[in-house]
Design a protein around this motif. Structure first.
Motif, mmCIF file in Angstrom:
data_model
loop_
_atom_site.group_PDB
_atom_site.id
_atom_site.type_symbol
_atom_site.label_atom_id
_atom_site.label_comp_id
_atom_site.label_asym_id
_atom_site.label_seq_id
_atom_site.Cartn_x
_atom_site.Cartn_y
_atom_site.Cartn_z
ATOM 1 N N GLU A 261 4.843 -3.737 47.456
ATOM 2 C CA GLU A 261 5.095 -3.016 46.210
ATOM 3 C C GLU A 261 4.140 -1.833 46.072
ATOM 4 O O GLU A 261 4.533 -0.762 45.600
ATOM 5 N N GLU A 262 2.883 -2.055 46.502
ATOM 6 C CA GLU A 262 1.914 -0.961 46.410
ATOM 7 C C GLU A 262 2.294 0.188 47.329
ATOM 8 O O GLU A 262 2.212 1.359 46.948
ATOM 9 N N ARG A 263 2.726 -0.165 48.563
ATOM 10 C CA ARG A 263 3.153 0.885 49.485
ATOM 11 C C ARG A 263 4.367 1.619 48.941
ATOM 12 O O ARG A 263 4.461 2.845 49.041
ATOM 13 N N SER A 264 5.292 0.851 48.368
ATOM 14 C CA SER A 264 6.472 1.479 47.779
ATOM 15 C C SER A 264 6.075 2.415 46.640
ATOM 16 O O SER A 264 6.599 3.523 46.517
ATOM 17 N N ALA A 265 5.123 1.953 45.820
ATOM 18 C CA ALA A 265 4.678 2.797 44.707
ATOM 19 C C ALA A 265 3.987 4.054 45.225
ATOM 20 O O ALA A 265 4.155 5.148 44.676
ATOM 21 N N GLN A 266 3.195 3.901 46.296
ATOM 22 C CA GLN A 266 2.514 5.060 46.865
ATOM 23 C C GLN A 266 3.521 6.060 47.427
ATOM 24 O O GLN A 266 3.363 7.277 47.260
ATOM 25 N N ILE A 267 4.554 5.533 48.088
ATOM 26 C CA ILE A 267 5.590 6.423 48.626
ATOM 27 C C ILE A 267 6.289 7.163 47.500
ATOM 28 O O ILE A 267 6.538 8.377 47.579
ATOM 29 N N GLN A 268 6.618 6.421 46.432
ATOM 30 C CA GLN A 268 7.262 7.058 45.287
ATOM 31 C C GLN A 268 6.356 8.107 44.661
ATOM 32 O O GLN A 268 6.816 9.185 44.261
ATOM 33 N N ALA A 269 5.050 7.776 44.586
ATOM 34 C CA ALA A 269 4.111 8.740 44.017
ATOM 35 C C ALA A 269 4.011 9.992 44.885
ATOM 36 O O ALA A 269 3.964 11.121 44.370
ATOM 37 N N LEU A 270 3.991 9.780 46.224
ATOM 38 C CA LEU A 270 3.937 10.930 47.127
ATOM 39 C C LEU A 270 5.199 11.779 47.005
ATOM 40 O O LEU A 270 5.129 13.018 47.023
ATOM 41 N N ARG A 271 6.337 11.103 46.880
ATOM 42 C CA ARG A 271 7.579 11.853 46.706
ATOM 43 C C ARG A 271 7.553 12.651 45.412
ATOM 44 O O ARG A 271 7.981 13.811 45.384
ATOM 45 N N ALA A 272 7.040 12.036 44.359
ATOM 46 C CA ALA A 272 6.951 12.750 43.085
ATOM 47 C C ALA A 272 6.009 13.942 43.201
ATOM 48 O O ALA A 272 6.292 15.032 42.672
ATOM 49 N N GLU A 273 4.878 13.727 43.899
ATOM 50 C CA GLU A 273 3.942 14.836 44.086
ATOM 51 C C GLU A 273 4.575 15.955 44.912
ATOM 52 O O GLU A 273 4.367 17.145 44.621
ATOM 53 N N MET A 274 5.317 15.576 45.956
ATOM 54 C CA MET A 274 5.985 16.585 46.767
ATOM 55 C C MET A 274 7.008 17.362 45.942
ATOM 56 O O MET A 274 7.123 18.597 46.062
ATOM 57 N N ASP A 275 7.740 16.620 45.092
ATOM 58 C CA ASP A 275 8.712 17.304 44.229
ATOM 59 C C ASP A 275 8.008 18.261 43.272
ATOM 60 O O ASP A 275 8.458 19.398 43.060
ATOM 61 N N ASP A 276 6.893 17.800 42.689
ATOM 62 C CA ASP A 276 6.136 18.670 41.778
ATOM 63 C C ASP A 276 5.590 19.884 42.518
ATOM 64 O O ASP A 276 5.635 21.016 42.000
ATOM 65 N N LEU A 277 5.066 19.639 43.734
ATOM 66 C CA LEU A 277 4.528 20.741 44.526
ATOM 67 C C LEU A 277 5.622 21.732 44.892
ATOM 68 O O LEU A 277 5.411 22.956 44.839
ATOM 69 N N GLN A 278 6.787 21.201 45.243
ATOM 70 C CA GLN A 278 7.905 22.085 45.578
ATOM 71 C C GLN A 278 8.313 22.929 44.380
ATOM 72 O O GLN A 278 8.544 24.137 44.509
ATOM 73 N N ARG A 279 8.373 22.287 43.211
ATOM 74 C CA ARG A 279 8.720 23.048 42.005
ATOM 75 C C ARG A 279 7.656 24.093 41.701
ATOM 76 O O ARG A 279 7.971 25.228 41.315
ATOM 77 N N ASP A 280 6.379 23.707 41.876
ATOM 78 C CA ASP A 280 5.300 24.679 41.626
ATOM 79 C C ASP A 280 5.387 25.857 42.583
ATOM 80 O O ASP A 280 5.196 27.023 42.175
ATOM 81 N N LEU A 281 5.670 25.558 43.857
ATOM 82 C CA LEU A 281 5.787 26.637 44.833
ATOM 83 C C LEU A 281 6.950 27.558 44.494
ATOM 84 O O LEU A 281 6.842 28.797 44.596
ATOM 85 N N ILE A 282 8.068 26.948 44.095
ATOM 86 C CA ILE A 282 9.223 27.773 43.718
ATOM 87 C C ILE A 282 8.896 28.639 42.511
ATOM 88 O O ILE A 282 9.238 29.833 42.467
ATOM 89 N N ASP A 283 8.215 28.051 41.541
ATOM 90 C CA ASP A 283 7.828 28.824 40.353
ATOM 91 C C ASP A 283 6.878 29.964 40.725
ATOM 92 O O ASP A 283 7.026 31.096 40.237
ATOM 93 N N GLU A 284 5.886 29.647 41.587
ATOM 94 C CA GLU A 284 4.947 30.686 42.002
ATOM 95 C C GLU A 284 5.651 31.786 42.784
ATOM 96 O O GLU A 284 5.352 32.979 42.622
ATOM 97 N N MET A 285 6.604 31.390 43.666
ATOM 98 C CA MET A 285 7.353 32.396 44.420
ATOM 99 C C MET A 285 8.185 33.271 43.489
ATOM 100 O O MET A 285 8.286 34.492 43.688
ATOM 101 N N ASN A 286 8.767 32.641 42.465
ATOM 102 C CA ASN A 286 9.527 33.440 41.493
ATOM 103 C C ASN A 286 8.615 34.406 40.746
ATOM 104 O O ASN A 286 8.978 35.569 40.509
#
Length: 695
Positions: free
Chosen positions: A626-651
């Motif tokens: 469960e902890e590994r699953s939560a970490q993976i989900q957290a990493l995915r969320a961070e990647m999504d946030d980072l991707q959105r931030d990068l897109i916003d910065e590029m815009n």
């Protein structure tokens, strides 16, 4: 200021009987405020409102602003820890219900040590409240402190519903969703603390373990404490006898049913008109076996009903299989005895009944052997994983079947229906053409999936040959390998990660049911006639045969023959005794125990046959997963946030670049205009100079 102006205000109560100190404790006032109020009116520390609650009760009932341990100690030193409210609840009951720090809990226990086993008017101890609120952050520490102070609290039941603290944990845990990860973790920790106290393995305890939600019961069954209890229980006389009798009657029913069904079919289809009835003497093993299983189910049901756990029996799929098993055996036995029923339907129905009978065999074996438990669990697990694959496979098979049917319609390959009918009337033998109807086409593509292919079916049509090649690649090669990969991966998961969980969960179900039966309301009456019944329940009782078997096994230990000369009289006596033990005593004892359904076996034999090695499968494996699953989900969320931030910065950068381009364009225009103006000025200067020179 208010106390200075009107000192008597600290003695005033409202319509609820609350003093200012009650309000201060209820609203989480500071230590200074509570101290000033208590000093001005010392008796207020034990003053009760209309519901019998002291300020200490209020201080412990504030979840949002819990009181400091110093405040609790200050309020408890007046004896308030001994005061009960209108429900008989002490301050410790409130502390366990709402959650407090470990330091605060120790303060209350030091102020009133006996409160750890105190019961309210409903017979509930503080431990009941702690387990009933096991999802709170403070609960694991509270549970640990209470069981360390007095482990007996784990065995105390309330007076209203006769419930263990574990019952309240089960009720609360069943309300927790998968999103409440922290609450589930707290409940799991509380369960671990509870099990470490080694509660008595009563029928209520075992059935409550069954009622835990899956995510929590899987944690319980892999703990060594629970596994030891299950091993001890299943190696007792009664569960062993039930297992052996189940095996005897299942085998007897299957053998008799198979023989009588074949005999009945021969009689029903006998052209000489032979009577189709089967003598009742031939069917007696079926009636006796069905009667045994019927009595077993009724006794089990009544036992659980007496414990208030009838729903446990009702929703157990194994019981549904047993009831179906009993009904079908009795139903077909009656039809065979009186020769009733359509012969074709009889043949089909009895064939399906054999499937149910052998399914019951697998159900029996999964409660005894871990390999069968893994197999049965693996089958269900794989089927769940294959749902989408099977749906896709079915659609593809139907699609190819329809395509082949369409291609071959009205071709020389298919025989015209009229010609077919005439040929049948004339008695000609015609070759069946598989692609001339939808059903035959579907059966053909299904057998092609299994490897039965006749390439001559496609030589007359080029398009059919292309469809055949596509089918072989897509279904036989691609999808078949996908199926193998899914099954291998799924069964590997159930075998490597969940084998022990599956087995011990099945064993818990069986042991809980047998323990409920052996401790049913008729136990006292049975013991009046058979005093030895249930003797293994006592801790100090030594079951029959324990010491004798132990002495026999000691004959084969090396220490027994130490110091004994070879071929001496003593050596010969020991040797003869060993030979007699191996070839006479042990075989006769085992055979006698087999005939008595294991009742006369020594405990060592029952333990050898039915107990399994205690093996805690990665105590933290579930939490780690469960902890590994939560970490993976957290990493995915961070990647999504980072991707959105990068897109916003590029815009933003793109907008800035566009702005800079616009500014550069404007500057360029300004420079161009300026250069034009300068050019005009220079031209004007040249013209002016020329005019001056001419003058």
């Amino acid at each position: 200021m208010l106390m200075t102006v009107s000192p008597a205000v600290v003695h005033s109560t409202d319509s609820f009987g609350w003093l200012p100190l009650h309000y201060a404790c209820a609203n989480g006032a500071s230590d200074q405020v509570i101290g000033m109020l208590a000093d001005a009116f010392p008796e207020s520390k034990v003053a009760t409102d209309r519901r019998g609650r002291t300020p200490l009760h209020f201080a412990l009932g504030n979840i949002d602003r819990p009181a400091d341990p110093q405040v609790i100690a200050f309020l408890a030193d007046s004896g308030a820890a001994y005061w009960e409210d209108e429900n008989g609840m002490l301050a410790l009951h409130y502390a366990c219900a709402y959650g407090v720090s470990e330091e605060t809990l120790n303060v209350l226990l030091e102020a009133h040590e006996e409160s750890v086993i105190a019961k309210d008017k409903r017979g509930r101890t503080p431990f009941h409240f702690a387990m009933g609120n096991a999802d709170r952050d403070a609960s694991p520490a509270v549970v640990r402190v209470l069981v360390e102070r007095n482990p007996e609290v784990a065995n105390m039941t309330d007076s209203e519903n006769n419930q263990l603290p574990l019952n309240l944990l089960s009720t609360r845990a069943n309300t927790l969703t998968s999103d409440q990860r922290n609450a589930r973790l707290n409940a799991t920790l509380c369960l671990e603390m509870y099990l470490k106290s080694k509660p008595k393995p009563t029928p209520d305890y075992l059935t409550t373990l069954q009622s835990l939600p899956t995510w929590l019961s899987e944690k319980a069954v892999v703990t060594p404490i629970v596994q030891k209890v299950l091993n001890d229980k299943i190696s007792q006389r009664f569960p062993t006898a039930v297992l052996m009798l189940d095996l005897y009657f299942i085998c007897g029913i299957i053998l008799t049913f198979s023989w009588t069904v074949l005999e009945s079919i021969d009689r029903r289809f006998d052209p000489s008109g032979k009577e189709a009835t089967i003598p009742s003497t031939h069917l007696s093993p079926l009636y006796i076996g069905a009667g045994y299983f019927f009595i077993r189910e009724v006794v089990q049901m009544l036992s659980l009903l007496s414990l208030g756990l009838f729903t446990t029996w009702l929703w157990d799929p194994t019981n549904a299989l047993d009831v179906t098993f009993i009904f079908l055996v009795v139903y077909w036995s009656i039809l065979m005895q009186y020769g009733m029923g359509d012969k074709d339907q009889f043949r089909t129905g009895t064939a399906l009944t054999l499937l149910v009978l052998y399914t019951a065999v697998l159900s029996f074996l999964k409660s005894m052997l871990i390999d069968f438990a893994v197999f049965v669990g693996g089958v269900f697990y794989v089927v769940k994983r294959l749902a989408a694959f099977l749906l896709a496979l079915g659609v593809i098979l139907v699609a190819f079947a329809q395509m082949f049917t369409t291609v071959y319609q009205k071709t020389d390959y298919c025989i015209d229906k009229v010609t077919q009918t005439v040929a049948e009337v004339a008695g000609d033998c015609l070759v069946d053409t598989p692609f001339c109807s939808s059903w035959s086409s579907f059966l053909k593509v299904y057998t092609m999936l299994l490897g039965e292919v006749d390439e001559t079916d496609f030589r007359d049509s080029r398009f059919a040959t292309i469809l055949f090649a596509m089918f072989m690649f897509l279904v036989v090669i691609l999808l078949a390998n996908v199926l193998i990969a899914i099954v291998t991966d799924s069964y590997g998961v159930i075998k490597n990660e969940r084998a022990a969980i599956v087995f011990w969960s099945n064993r818990l179900d069986f042991v809980a049911e047998m323990d409920a039966v052996s401790n049913g309301p008729w136990k006292k009456k049975v013991k009046c006639f058979f005093p030895f019944f249930g003797e293994e329940q006592g801790v100090e009782d030594v079951p029959f045969g324990t010491d004798i078997w132990k002495q026999l096994m000691e004959l084969f230990e090396e220490e027994t023959m130490m110091g004994v000369e070879t071929f001496s009289p003593e050596w010969m006596c020991y040797t003869l005794l060993r030979i007699a033990t191996i070839f006479i005593i042990i075989p006769l004892w085992v055979l006698l125990g087999t005939f008595s359904a294991g009742w006369l076996w020594p405990p060592q034999v029952r333990a050898y046959l039915f107990t399994q090695r205690i093996f805690a499968v990665g105590e933290n494996s579930i939490e780690d997963a469960e902890e590994r699953s939560a970490q993976i989900q957290a990493l995915r969320a961070e990647m999504d946030d980072l991707q959105r931030d990068l897109i916003d910065e590029m815009n933003i950068d793109r907008d800035e670049v566009d702005g800079m381009r616009s500014q550069l364009h404007d500057i360029k225009l300004d420079i161009t205009n300026g250069m034009r103006e300068i050019k005009q000025i220079i031209t004007m200067l040249f013209e002016l100079q020329s005019s001056l020179d001419q003058q």
